[in-house]
Design a protein around this motif. Structure first.
Motif, mmCIF file in Angstrom:
data_model
loop_
_atom_site.group_PDB
_atom_site.id
_atom_site.type_symbol
_atom_site.label_atom_id
_atom_site.label_comp_id
_atom_site.label_asym_id
_atom_site.label_seq_id
_atom_site.Cartn_x
_atom_site.Cartn_y
_atom_site.Cartn_z
ATOM 1 N N SER A 17 -11.252 -22.216 16.553
ATOM 2 C CA SER A 17 -10.361 -21.426 17.397
ATOM 3 C C SER A 17 -8.984 -22.083 17.404
ATOM 4 O O SER A 17 -8.849 -23.260 17.735
ATOM 5 C CB SER A 17 -10.935 -21.354 18.810
ATOM 6 N N VAL A 18 -7.975 -21.326 17.069
ATOM 7 C CA VAL A 18 -6.616 -21.847 16.940
ATOM 8 C C VAL A 18 -5.781 -21.320 18.095
ATOM 9 O O VAL A 18 -5.788 -20.113 18.382
ATOM 10 C CB VAL A 18 -5.994 -21.403 15.588
ATOM 11 N N HIS A 19 -5.053 -22.237 18.763
ATOM 12 C CA HIS A 19 -4.235 -21.854 19.909
ATOM 13 C C HIS A 19 -2.832 -22.441 19.861
ATOM 14 O O HIS A 19 -2.115 -22.365 20.858
ATOM 15 C CB HIS A 19 -4.908 -22.295 21.214
ATOM 16 N N SER A 20 -2.435 -23.053 18.743
ATOM 17 C CA SER A 20 -1.107 -23.666 18.679
ATOM 18 C C SER A 20 -0.517 -23.495 17.285
ATOM 19 O O SER A 20 -1.217 -23.142 16.335
ATOM 20 C CB SER A 20 -1.200 -25.161 19.018
ATOM 21 N N SER A 21 0.762 -23.766 17.173
ATOM 22 C CA SER A 21 1.438 -23.674 15.878
ATOM 23 C C SER A 21 0.908 -24.716 14.901
ATOM 24 O O SER A 21 0.723 -24.428 13.716
ATOM 25 C CB SER A 21 2.942 -23.865 16.052
ATOM 26 N N ALA A 22 0.650 -25.929 15.387
ATOM 27 C CA ALA A 22 0.113 -26.982 14.514
ATOM 28 C C ALA A 22 -1.291 -26.618 14.039
ATOM 29 O O ALA A 22 -1.639 -26.816 12.867
ATOM 30 C CB ALA A 22 0.089 -28.317 15.256
ATOM 31 N N GLY A 23 -2.096 -26.069 14.921
ATOM 32 C CA GLY A 23 -3.438 -25.635 14.535
ATOM 33 C C GLY A 23 -3.385 -24.507 13.520
ATOM 34 O O GLY A 23 -4.200 -24.460 12.586
ATOM 35 N N MET A 24 -2.427 -23.596 13.683
ATOM 36 C CA MET A 24 -2.283 -22.501 12.723
ATOM 37 C C MET A 24 -1.839 -23.036 11.372
ATOM 38 O O MET A 24 -2.354 -22.605 10.330
ATOM 39 C CB MET A 24 -1.284 -21.457 13.243
ATOM 40 N N ALA A 25 -0.903 -23.976 11.364
ATOM 41 C CA ALA A 25 -0.448 -24.560 10.096
ATOM 42 C C ALA A 25 -1.605 -25.270 9.389
ATOM 43 O O ALA A 25 -1.782 -25.124 8.166
ATOM 44 C CB ALA A 25 0.705 -25.531 10.345
ATOM 45 N N LEU A 26 -2.407 -25.997 10.129
ATOM 46 C CA LEU A 26 -3.563 -26.675 9.547
ATOM 47 C C LEU A 26 -4.595 -25.661 9.030
ATOM 48 O O LEU A 26 -5.155 -25.837 7.944
ATOM 49 C CB LEU A 26 -4.198 -27.615 10.572
ATOM 50 N N SER A 27 -4.812 -24.600 9.790
ATOM 51 C CA SER A 27 -5.758 -23.567 9.360
ATOM 52 C C SER A 27 -5.281 -22.857 8.102
ATOM 53 O O SER A 27 -6.072 -22.572 7.195
ATOM 54 C CB SER A 27 -5.974 -22.552 10.479
ATOM 55 N N VAL A 28 -3.990 -22.568 8.030
ATOM 56 C CA VAL A 28 -3.432 -21.939 6.826
ATOM 57 C C VAL A 28 -3.600 -22.878 5.636
ATOM 58 O O VAL A 28 -3.954 -22.439 4.534
ATOM 59 C CB VAL A 28 -1.956 -21.545 7.042
ATOM 60 N N LEU A 29 -3.375 -24.170 5.835
ATOM 61 C CA LEU A 29 -3.545 -25.134 4.755
ATOM 62 C C LEU A 29 -5.000 -25.190 4.285
ATOM 63 O O LEU A 29 -5.275 -25.216 3.081
ATOM 64 C CB LEU A 29 -3.077 -26.528 5.205
ATOM 65 N N ILE A 118 -2.740 -16.310 8.025
ATOM 66 C CA ILE A 118 -3.960 -16.601 7.264
ATOM 67 C C ILE A 118 -3.977 -15.784 5.972
ATOM 68 O O ILE A 118 -4.340 -16.296 4.902
ATOM 69 C CB ILE A 118 -5.215 -16.313 8.121
ATOM 70 N N PHE A 119 -3.580 -14.519 6.059
ATOM 71 C CA PHE A 119 -3.516 -13.664 4.873
ATOM 72 C C PHE A 119 -2.571 -14.264 3.834
ATOM 73 O O PHE A 119 -2.907 -14.351 2.652
ATOM 74 C CB PHE A 119 -3.062 -12.259 5.276
ATOM 75 N N PHE A 120 -1.387 -14.690 4.283
ATOM 76 C CA PHE A 120 -0.438 -15.319 3.349
ATOM 77 C C PHE A 120 -1.012 -16.605 2.753
ATOM 78 O O PHE A 120 -0.760 -16.922 1.592
ATOM 79 C CB PHE A 120 0.899 -15.615 4.039
ATOM 80 N N GLY A 121 -1.765 -17.365 3.546
ATOM 81 C CA GLY A 121 -2.387 -18.588 3.037
ATOM 82 C C GLY A 121 -3.386 -18.298 1.928
ATOM 83 O O GLY A 121 -3.423 -19.003 0.911
ATOM 84 N N VAL A 122 -4.180 -17.239 2.089
ATOM 85 C CA VAL A 122 -5.152 -16.871 1.054
ATOM 86 C C VAL A 122 -4.422 -16.403 -0.206
ATOM 87 O O VAL A 122 -4.774 -16.806 -1.322
ATOM 88 C CB VAL A 122 -6.114 -15.780 1.578
ATOM 89 N N ILE A 123 -3.412 -15.572 -0.048
ATOM 90 C CA ILE A 123 -2.669 -15.053 -1.203
ATOM 91 C C ILE A 123 -1.957 -16.188 -1.936
ATOM 92 O O ILE A 123 -2.036 -16.299 -3.166
ATOM 93 C CB ILE A 123 -1.657 -13.974 -0.772
ATOM 94 N N LEU A 124 -1.259 -17.048 -1.204
ATOM 95 C CA LEU A 124 -0.548 -18.161 -1.827
ATOM 96 C C LEU A 124 -1.525 -19.142 -2.478
ATOM 97 O O LEU A 124 -1.292 -19.628 -3.587
ATOM 98 C CB LEU A 124 0.325 -18.882 -0.797
ATOM 99 N N GLY A 125 -2.642 -19.413 -1.821
ATOM 100 C CA GLY A 125 -3.653 -20.309 -2.392
ATOM 101 C C GLY A 125 -4.256 -19.751 -3.666
ATOM 102 O O GLY A 125 -4.495 -20.481 -4.631
#
Length: 140
Positions: A17-29, A118-125
């Motif tokens: 569960s993500v609730h912050s910008s840092a958590g979102m950045a880590l999840s995208v990575l 998250i969508f952009f992370g999958v596409i870029l990855g």
């Protein structure tokens, strides 16, 4: 349903569960690296299949020579060794395929969170993974 730009999302499991910008950045990575791994496995599986088919093809003259030589000294003819090697190779490729499918479904479920980051992370990855792994096919 529609895509949203948000820093809050639950991905794949309740504990992710993500609730912050840092958590979102880590999840995208993490999702980006998962997509890179998926593309690498896909290219690696194609390379392994090519090497397996080349390794399994034995000239007929070599096979008859080995059969003549091994008929008196060996308890298993080369044909059975080739079949055994093919079985192990096919079993390994099947395991790799299962791993590829599981990762693919994880990525699909991550995208179905409808979070744009998250969508952009999958596409870029996926793009980065293909860019890095595709040249390995030419090194066969």
């Amino acid at each position: 349903m529609h895509f949203i730009f948000s820093n809050e999302v639950v991905l794949l499991f309740d504990f992710w569960s993500v609730h912050s910008s840092a958590g979102m950045a880590l999840s995208v990575l993490v999702v980006l690296l998962l997509a890179v791994l998926y593309e690498s496995i896909k290219v690696g599986k194609a390379k392994l299949l090519y090497q397996a088919t080349v390794g399994m093809s034995i000239p007929t003259s070599q096979l008859t020579e080995e059969t003549d030589q091994d008929s008196s000294s060996s308890d298993s003819p080369p044909v059975s060794r080739i079949r055994l090697r093919w079985f192990f190779c096919h079993f390994g490729q099947s395991l790799i395929h299962v791993i590829q499918v599981v990762i693919g479904y994880f990525m699909m479920l991550a995208v179905m969170s409808y979070n744009t980051w998250i969508f952009f992370g999958v596409i870029l990855g996926s793009a980065v993974g293909y860019y890095l792994a595709y040249p390995l096919l030419s090194m066969v």
